[in-house]
Write an enzyme that holds these catalytic residues in place. Structure first.
Site, mmCIF file in Angstrom:
data_model
loop_
_atom_site.group_PDB
_atom_site.id
_atom_site.type_symbol
_atom_site.label_atom_id
_atom_site.label_comp_id
_atom_site.label_asym_id
_atom_site.label_seq_id
_atom_site.Cartn_x
_atom_site.Cartn_y
_atom_site.Cartn_z
ATOM 1 N N CYS A 185 -0.478 4.111 2.171
ATOM 2 C CA CYS A 185 -0.278 3.951 3.614
ATOM 3 C C CYS A 185 1.192 4.174 3.985
ATOM 4 O O CYS A 185 1.490 4.804 4.992
ATOM 5 C CB CYS A 185 -0.663 2.544 4.072
ATOM 6 S SG CYS A 185 -2.105 1.862 3.284
ATOM 7 N N ASP A 186 2.105 3.637 3.198
ATOM 8 C CA ASP A 186 3.507 3.540 3.641
ATOM 9 C C ASP A 186 4.497 4.395 2.851
ATOM 10 O O ASP A 186 5.653 4.499 3.249
ATOM 11 C CB ASP A 186 3.964 2.067 3.547
ATOM 12 C CG ASP A 186 3.108 1.171 4.423
ATOM 13 O OD1 ASP A 186 2.626 1.651 5.456
ATOM 14 O OD2 ASP A 186 2.906 -0.001 4.047
ATOM 15 N N CYS A 235 0.833 -1.209 0.000
ATOM 16 C CA CYS A 235 0.000 0.000 0.000
ATOM 17 C C CYS A 235 0.868 1.259 0.000
ATOM 18 O O CYS A 235 1.371 1.671 1.052
ATOM 19 C CB CYS A 235 -0.918 -0.023 1.226
ATOM 20 S SG CYS A 235 -1.934 1.452 1.373
#
Ligand code: FAD
Ligand code: NAP
Length: 308
Positions: free
Chosen positions: A136-137, A133
């Site tokens: 997200c990261d 992701c």
């Protein structure tokens, strides 16, 4: 005590949220069950630019907007991981880890999850450099070198997104041609921060025991082995259906996708399937939304037949 609804929608991605909007607006009592936050895969998507009405919108923001629309007419959002659906006459019993619900209609909108590549280091360094992701990261890799594995829409689109923070992005693909849509390919080929490695089969995600240090691959044609130094490895090698809970219903194809007709009906009356979880050609937000509208309306029609 078992709670009762006219319609239970399983999954609060774009498909499920739209089905809930249509069914609740038709004055049915509706619960949307999700094992996590609403929005589904849109939460893992940086920028969406193929959803009409928005030139470009962040995935989580579109999720917020859809959630607000879908609960406007009284649909309830409930947490719970569905593990089973059983038939009891015309009714269905939906079981989650904590509750049991009774309903006339079930709309399955559980979508899919990412596939793993299955190489050494993938699990070991998951969350320590290995990610599925970028939204997200990605921010953890500011000014660092990252590798993206895959050649579809997700790999290319999220690879482009990662160039906003990473120093370099190397897309490692197992063939010499991308599968991604042309517009995404063009964008990636134009981006100076993106390099491609073709015909490359990933063998290992390497690390120092603590975090990722590189990606080892070999050339499919020459057999030569190489290591790409990187602190992040983003894996986008496709998706698989989230349908384990529905195996007993006999509605899955050999790969686990759910078979439906054009009205989103499965072979069980009152059980519908929509969005990515359905056997279909084009898995997109627009098609999930379209499926959801159809199923929401069909739920109303079906419930009318029960009271006849
Ligand atoms: P999902 O969005 O997958 O939602 C399913 C929901 O069901 C989830 O919230 C999940 O938690 C829940 N769930 C699953 N199992 C259970 C269970 N047993 N019990 C309870 N809840 C459960 N499409 C586009 O149109 N444009 C894009 O730009 C785009 N970018 C993408 C980028 C990435 C990285 C990815 C992976 C996909 C992208 N897509 C894009 C595809 C798009 O996200 C999907 O087609 C769409 O989200 C499918 O919607 P859905 O409602 O079917 O399922
Ligand atoms: P996908 O389209 O199935 O692509 C998977 C990619 O990974 C392919 O290039 C495949 O290679 C490669 N691959 C598969 N298994 C591999 C393995 N074991 N090792 C190395 N490479 C492997 O999956 P996706 O890109 O995640 O897309 C999923 C769905 O979401 C699609 O329907 C897509 O259209 C949609 N989506 C849409 C958008 C958008 O509209 N902007 C963005 C993201 C995703 P091959 O090419 O050789 O098969």
């Amino acid at each position: 005590m078992t709670k009762k609804y006219d319609v239970i929608v399983i999954g609060a991605g774009p498909g499920g949220l739209t089905a809930a909007l249509y069914a609740s607006r038709a004055n049915l009592s509706v619960a949307i069950l999700d094992r996590g936050i609403y929005g589904g895969q849109m939460n893992n998507t940086a920028e969406i630019e193929n959803y009409p009405g928005f030139e470009s919108i962040m995935g989580p923001e579109l999720g917020e907007k859809m959630f607000a629309s879908s609960t406007r007419f009284g649909a309830e959002f409930l947490y719970g991981t569905v593990s089973k659906i059983e038939q009891k006459g015309d009714q269905k019993i939906v079981t989650t880890d904590e509750e049991t619900y009774e309903t006339s209609v079930v709309i399955i909108a559980t979508g899919s999850e990412y596939k793993k590549i299955g190489v050494p280091g993938e699990d070991e360094y998951s969350g320590r450099g290995v990610s599925y992701c970028a939204v997200c990261d990605g921010a953890f890799f500011k000014d660092q070198d990252v590798v993206v594995i895959g050649g579809g829409d997700s790999a290319v689109e999220e690879g482009v997104y990662l160039t906003q923070m990473a120093k370099s992005v190397t897309i490692v693909h197992r063939r010499d041609q991308l599968r991604a849509q042309q517009i995404l390919q063009d964008r990636a080929f134009k981006n100076d921060k993106i390099k491609f490695v073709w015909n490359a089969l990933t063998d290992e995600i390497q690390g120092d025991g603590n975090e990722v240090t590189g990606v080892k691959y070999h050339d499919k044609e020459t057999g030569e082995e190489h290591v790409l130094p990187a602190s992040g490895a983003f894996i986008y090698v496709g998706i698989q259906p989230l349908t384990d809970a529905f195996e007993d219903l006999g509605i899955l194809d050999e790969q686990g996708w759910i078979d439906t007709n054009d009205n989103m009906e499965t072979k069980i009356p009152g059980v519908y399937a929509i969005g990515d979880v359905r056997k279909k050609e084009l898995r997109q937000i627009t098609t999930a939304v379209g499926d959801g509208g159809i199923a929401g309306q069909q739920a109303f029609n079906y419930i009318q037949t029960l009271s006849d």
